[in-house]
Every structure is written in structure tokens, then in C-alpha cells.
Design a protein around this motif. Structure first.
Motif, PDB file in Angstrom:
ATOM      1  N   LEU A 185       0.833  -1.205   0.000  1.00 34.12           N
ATOM      2  CA  LEU A 185       0.000   0.000   0.000  1.00 34.12           C
ATOM      3  C   LEU A 185       0.866   1.253   0.000  1.00 34.12           C
ATOM      4  O   LEU A 185       0.529   2.261  -0.645  1.00 34.12           O
ATOM      5  N   SER A 186       2.006   1.207   0.704  1.00 33.72           N
ATOM      6  CA  SER A 186       2.921   2.343   0.700  1.00 33.72           C
ATOM      7  C   SER A 186       3.477   2.605  -0.697  1.00 33.72           C
ATOM      8  O   SER A 186       3.601   3.763  -1.125  1.00 33.72           O
ATOM      9  N   GLU A 228       1.930   1.875  -3.512  1.00 32.67           N
ATOM     10  CA  GLU A 228       0.838   2.455  -4.294  1.00 32.67           C
ATOM     11  C   GLU A 228       0.666   3.940  -3.966  1.00 32.67           C
ATOM     12  O   GLU A 228       0.427   4.758  -4.863  1.00 32.67           O
ATOM     13  N   GLN A 229       0.807   4.311  -2.699  1.00 37.69           N
ATOM     14  CA  GLN A 229       0.691   5.717  -2.324  1.00 37.69           C
ATOM     15  C   GLN A 229       1.821   6.549  -2.921  1.00 37.69           C
ATOM     16  O   GLN A 229       1.618   7.707  -3.295  1.00 37.69           O
ATOM     17  N   GLN A 230       3.014   5.964  -3.024  1.00 40.98           N
ATOM     18  CA  GLN A 230       4.118   6.676  -3.662  1.00 40.98           C
ATOM     19  C   GLN A 230       3.840   6.959  -5.127  1.00 40.98           C
ATOM     20  O   GLN A 230       4.225   8.012  -5.658  1.00 40.98           O
ATOM     21  N   LYS A 231       3.153   6.035  -5.806  1.00 39.32           N
ATOM     22  CA  LYS A 231       2.776   6.266  -7.205  1.00 39.32           C
ATOM     23  C   LYS A 231       1.861   7.487  -7.319  1.00 39.32           C
ATOM     24  O   LYS A 231       2.035   8.329  -8.214  1.00 39.32           O
ATOM     25  N   PHE A 232       0.892   7.583  -6.410  1.00 39.47           N
ATOM     26  CA  PHE A 232      -0.019   8.717  -6.454  1.00 39.47           C
ATOM     27  C   PHE A 232       0.688  10.017  -6.075  1.00 39.47           C
ATOM     28  O   PHE A 232       0.392  11.070  -6.646  1.00 39.47           O
ATOM     29  N   GLN A 233       1.605   9.956  -5.127  1.00 40.46           N
ATOM     30  CA  GLN A 233       2.355  11.159  -4.774  1.00 40.46           C
ATOM     31  C   GLN A 233       3.183  11.647  -5.953  1.00 40.46           C
ATOM     32  O   GLN A 233       3.245  12.858  -6.225  1.00 40.46           O
ATOM     33  N   TYR A 261       0.769  13.325  -8.481  1.00 39.34           N
ATOM     34  CA  TYR A 261       0.325  14.669  -8.101  1.00 39.34           C
ATOM     35  C   TYR A 261       1.469  15.684  -8.174  1.00 39.34           C
ATOM     36  O   TYR A 261       1.243  16.855  -8.509  1.00 39.34           O
ATOM     37  N   ARG A 317      -6.709   3.098  -9.259  1.00 43.63           N
ATOM     38  CA  ARG A 317      -6.850   2.890  -7.818  1.00 43.63           C
ATOM     39  C   ARG A 317      -7.332   1.484  -7.472  1.00 43.63           C
ATOM     40  O   ARG A 317      -7.602   1.187  -6.309  1.00 43.63           O
ATOM     41  N   SER A 373      -4.824  -0.449  -5.120  1.00 42.84           N
ATOM     42  CA  SER A 373      -4.855   0.056  -3.744  1.00 42.84           C
ATOM     43  C   SER A 373      -6.156  -0.333  -3.043  1.00 42.84           C
ATOM     44  O   SER A 373      -6.157  -0.612  -1.838  1.00 42.84           O
ATOM     45  N   THR A 381      -6.239  -2.590   0.325  1.00 45.51           N
ATOM     46  CA  THR A 381      -6.970  -2.118   1.507  1.00 45.51           C
ATOM     47  C   THR A 381      -7.975  -3.168   1.984  1.00 45.51           C
ATOM     48  O   THR A 381      -8.132  -3.395   3.196  1.00 45.51           O
TER      49      THR A 381
END
Length: 337
Positions: A239-240, A242-247, A250, A300, A303, A307
């Protein structure tokens, strides 16, 4: 006396397509025993099989099943598997056994079944079967005295979104879809014939205490807790990522918007100078400019599945720890007496 107007074929077909919602999955006890035997005999390897039965109103009846053979990687799995299914269903039809496919079953390890492969299998089944379910059985949890059997289906809203292959944040907000709306769990009802129920009633008073009954009183749950925690940590790492991909997306979007504003400001200044000189102004947007090319937003879906998996592991840890505390308090009370 008024006569009822005749309905066209399209009106009748549209009425028949409006099937009632699936409320319960009714499985015969023999089918559950077949699933448990197949999964436990090949554990810890993951196995699958076909579910056969009838779709009756709001009830999906599962009356039979058969396992898929395990094959090596270098074999033609898809072609051989399809031929095997057709041959099995032909044989069942010859002996007058229900041969209508209503889904499939598969084993899992500590509930790690929420994957993209499961969704793709659901979509493949949905092309030919209007309503189908997947029976998930977890042999590792069943060893702790819990029949870890559940029936799942994809939600209609998620299937509609999956067909469009658009899992952007805007689309998810428009459909009001969250990570809990991917799968729907259908209640399972075990059904037996009257003869089997009578036979089991006769056996029940004479059944002695088995080793399984003693295993339920084991105080140690360290191995199960450890494996659940390990899987949970792996999911948190995924999950971390996946969050890096979104960061990164953006940050790239912010840089692109800043470049677009700088380019537009420069173009407007240039147009003011051209207008003062009596020349035609240039267009404020240039599609050929790479800074105006929209950046693709990451999906998404992954992710959401991670989740879901994290929630599943947390529920399992909560359940195991709660049962362990109950046994510890029971033993404490026995020692005090």
C-alpha cells in the motif's frame, strides 16, 4: 370486459431479464465435504473446482462440484482445462446430474484471495452466466475449529466500472464507490436431504469427543498470529508503494500546471504586443505542446484490493486474539477453582 393488450417479444424479454437479487447460496452438505477434502488434500497448494447447480429466484442452489486437475506450468493449461470441464459436464449429464455451471470454488491461505486474478475470473464467468458466485475455503483457519467458508460475488456497480476500465478518483467519486464495495458476501445455507438428516441425528448421540474438540482448547495461537501479522506487514508495504505512485503523479501534475500557467502568461504577453502592433493574436492553447498533454492518472484498483486485504487480516487477528483471550480467562478461572 377489458382485454389485456398483447406484449411484444422485447417487452417480455425485458421483463424476464429483471431477475430478483441473490439473497442466499444454498449448498448441499456433500458438496461442502467435497470442497473441504479437495482443499485439505492439496494444502498448502491452492486448488480450484467447478460449482454446479440451479439458479432459482433469489436462491442459488449448489448441488454438485468437481475439482480441476493440477497441471504443470509447461502444459497447455487453458485448452486442457476447457476440454476437461466439457468432458466432466458431459459425463454428469449422461447420468442425469445437474450440470449447470453456477460458479467455482477455490482455496486460499489466511484469506489472501482478493486479487486482480479473482476479479478477472469473475468477469469471464459473467460473460456467459448472469449470476455466479465463488466459494472461498481456507484450510488454515479451519484447523483452528472455524469453518472458513464464504460465498462472494462482485457488486454490480464495481462490474460496470471495471468494464470501462476507469478507476480514477473522479470516476470513483461519481459512482460513490469505495474499497468496501468491490465484493459482496452472500449468506450460505447448508441443505441436506431428509434421509441424510435422519442418519446424522442417529449418529449424533453416540459421537465421542474427538481430537478436534481438544484442539479447540489449545492456548497457543502464536503461529497463526505470526503469519497474519507477516501478511499484514507485506500488505502495508504494498500500500505504501501504491501511495508513492499517487504522490509522484500529483507532483508531476503540479509541475505541469505550473508550466502551463507560465506558458499561458508568456503567450498572453506576446499577444498584447502583437495586438499593439496590429497583428493577429496567437491561440492561447497549443495542443502540440507536450505540457498540454494530460497525464494518465494511476488506477486505484490495486490500492482498493490491498486495503480490502488489510481489513481482512485485521479482522482475522482480532478474531484469533479474542478467542485466545477467552481460552486464557477460562483456564485462569479453572486454576483458581
Amino acid at each position: 370486459m377489458a382485454t389485456t393488450p398483447a406484449r411484444s417479444f422485447l417487452q417480455v424479454a425485458a421483463t424476464e431479464e429483471a431477475a430478483p437479487l441473490l439473497r442466499v447460496v444454498q449448498i448441499e452438505g456433500l458438496v461442502i465435504l467435497k470442497i473441504i477434502k479437495h482443499c485439505k488434500d492439496h494444502s498448502p497448494s491452492l486448488v480450484t473446482g467447478q460449482l454446479l447447480g440451479l439458479d432459482v429466484g433469489s436462491v442459488l442452489e449448489v448441488t454438485n462440484c468437481f475439482p480441476f486437475p493440477m497441471r504443470e506450468e509447461d502444459e497447455e493449461i487453458e485448452a486442457d482445462g476447457a476440454n476437461y470441464q466439457l468432458e466432466m459436464m458431459r459425463c454428469l449429464r449422461e447420468v442425469n446430474v445437474d450440470n449447470n455451471t453456477v460458479g467455482w470454488y477455490q482455496s486460499t491461505l489466511l484469506g489472501s484471495f482478493q486479487t486482480v486474478e479473482l476479479i478477472e475470473t469473475f468477469m469471464n464467468y459473467q460473460e456467459n452466466i448472469r449470476r455466479c458466485v465463488c466459494i472461498i475455503y481456507d484450510p488454515s483457519r479451519s484447523d483452528q475449529g472455524v469453518l472458513a467458508l464464504k460465498a462472494l460475488k462482485l457488486s454490480d456497480s464495481f462490474m460496470e466500472l471495471y468494464r470501462s476500465n476507469n478507476f480514477t478518483g473522479e470516476k470513483l467519486r461519481e459512482k460513490n464507490l469505495s474499497w468496501v464495495d468491490i465484493f459482496e458476501e452472500i449468506p450460505i445455507k447448508v441443505s441436506n436431504s431428509a434421509l441424510i438428516s435422519a442418519f446424522m441425528t442417529e449418529l449424533e448421540p453416540d459421537t465421542p469427543v474427538t481430537q478436534c474438540d481438544y484442539d479447540r482448547l489449545q492456548l497457543s495461537t502464536s503461529s497463526l498470529m505470526e503469519r497474519n501479522t507477516e501478511f499484514l506487514i507485506e500488505c502495508m508495504d504494498d500500500l505504501s508503494l501504491e501511495q508513492q505512485k499517487f504522490q509522484f503523479y500529483y507532483r508531476s501534475l503540479s509541475r505541469q500546471q505550473a508550466q502551463q500557467q507560465a506558458w499561458l502568461q508568456k503567450r498572453r504577453t506576446e499577444n498584447m504586443a502583437r495586438k499593439a502592433a496590429g497583428e493577429e493574436p496567437l491561440p492561447e492553447e497549443d495542443p502540440s505542446n507536450p505540457i498540454f498533454k494530460p497525464l494518465p492518472e494511476p488506477s486505484r484498483l490495486e490500492s482498493f484490493l490491498i486495503t480490502n486485504q488489510i481489513s481482512n487480516y485485521c479482522n482475522q487477528i482480532n478474531g484469533v486474539s479474542g478467542q485466545s483471550f477467552n481460552r486464557l480467562y477460562l483456564m485462569k478461572a479453572l486454576h483458581e477453582d
